[in-house]
Write a protein that holds these residues in place. Structure first.
Motif, PDB file in Angstrom:
ATOM      1  N   ILE A  79       0.868  -1.174   0.000  1.00 45.67           N
ATOM      2  CA  ILE A  79       0.000   0.000   0.000  1.00 45.67           C
ATOM      3  C   ILE A  79       0.903   1.221   0.000  1.00 45.67           C
ATOM      4  N   SER A  80       0.796   2.006  -1.049  1.00 47.26           N
ATOM      5  CA  SER A  80       1.610   3.215  -1.172  1.00 47.26           C
ATOM      6  C   SER A  80       0.817   4.417  -0.705  1.00 47.26           C
ATOM      7  N   ASP A  81       1.541   5.441  -0.214  1.00 47.21           N
ATOM      8  CA  ASP A  81       0.881   6.675   0.208  1.00 47.21           C
ATOM      9  C   ASP A  81      -0.297   6.366   1.146  1.00 47.21           C
ATOM     10  N   SER A  82      -0.014   5.659   2.218  1.00 48.05           N
ATOM     11  CA  SER A  82      -1.059   5.210   3.143  1.00 48.05           C
ATOM     12  C   SER A  82      -1.939   6.362   3.605  1.00 48.05           C
ATOM     13  N   GLN A  83      -3.224   6.088   3.677  1.00 49.60           N
ATOM     14  CA  GLN A  83      -4.194   7.085   4.110  1.00 49.60           C
ATOM     15  C   GLN A  83      -4.945   6.580   5.335  1.00 49.60           C
TER      16      GLN A  83
END
Lengths: 119, 118
Positions: A79-83
């Protein structure tokens, strides 16, 4: 019988960082599907991404991608750029391919990884 | 299109009683699968119904049964409830097309029924 193992009961990541969730599986089948499902506190299971075993190319869906290693029977989720909205239980799942149609044979799930997003 | 609905959402029963849970699939979906989710055992497949017939079955005792109606709605029944039957019961529906073309019919999950056995 097929088994799915998730060795990380819990993972924590800073918002906007990248995190990888691990999954290994065991099967004697050569043709199957692998999935990552997300289950937020509402308990609604949501499909995140799907990988077909016969495809060598790793599946991607926006910020979500997988690293599928068929020989090693490994299937990790990045998961990139976790939010903050990514916080949930994540389940790895397996389903054998059925030529007769559907493949809705019964998913085999791992025990899940609880992902915490730190603001 | 409406999603998968499950009723009731919450249920409290006592040991020895029986319970029936209902699942209405997405319109047009012909396959309904049921899963049990507990903290100890995780998510386990109970059974799958297609065209009113049980097509696949997991490893659960005969106290767990189900059926599917001609409109694809499904019910599952648990008789002689035990404390260990306390769980979240999820149902999932899919098109389950009989086409020979290679396509995976995604399973869409409902919100679940939380069963508590006292």
């Amino acid at each position: 019988a097929q088994t799915v193992t998730q060795s990380q009961p819990e993972m924590s990541v800073q918002e906007a960082e990248t995190v990888t969730l691990s999954c290994t599986y065991d099967t004697s089948e050569s043709d199957y599907y692998l999935f990552w499902y997300k289950q937020p506190p509402s308990r609604q299971m949501i499909l995140v991404i799907r990988q077909e075993a016969y495809k060598q190319q790793n599946a991607t869906e926006n910020r979500f991608s997988v690293n599928f290693q068929k020989a090693a029977k490994s299937f990790s989720l990045k998961i990139s750029d976790s939010q903050l909205g990514d916080a949930a239980m994540y389940f790895c799942a397996y389903n054998a391919y059925k030529r007769s149609g559907g493949g809705a044979d019964g998913l085999t799930f791992g025990k899940g990884t609880h992902l915490i997003i730190q603001p | 299109k409406a999603g998968v609905t499950q009723t009731p959402r919450y249920l409290i029963k006592t040991r020895g009683q029986q319970v029936t849970l209902s699942c209405s699939p997405i319109s047009g979906h012909r396959s309904v699968s049921w899963y049990q989710q507990t903290p100890g055992q995780g998510l386990q497949f109970l059974f799958e119904y297609f065209s009113e017939t049980q097509r696949n079955k997991g490893n659960f005792p005969g106290r767990f049964s189900g059926r599917q109606f001609s409109n694809s709605r499904s019910e599952m029944n648990v008789s002689t409830l035990e404390l260990g039957d306390s769980a979240l019961y999820l149902c999932a529906s899919s098109l389950s097309s009989r086409s020979l073309a290679r396509s995976y019919n995604e399973q869409f999950f409902g919100p679940g029924t939380r069963l508590t056995v006292l």
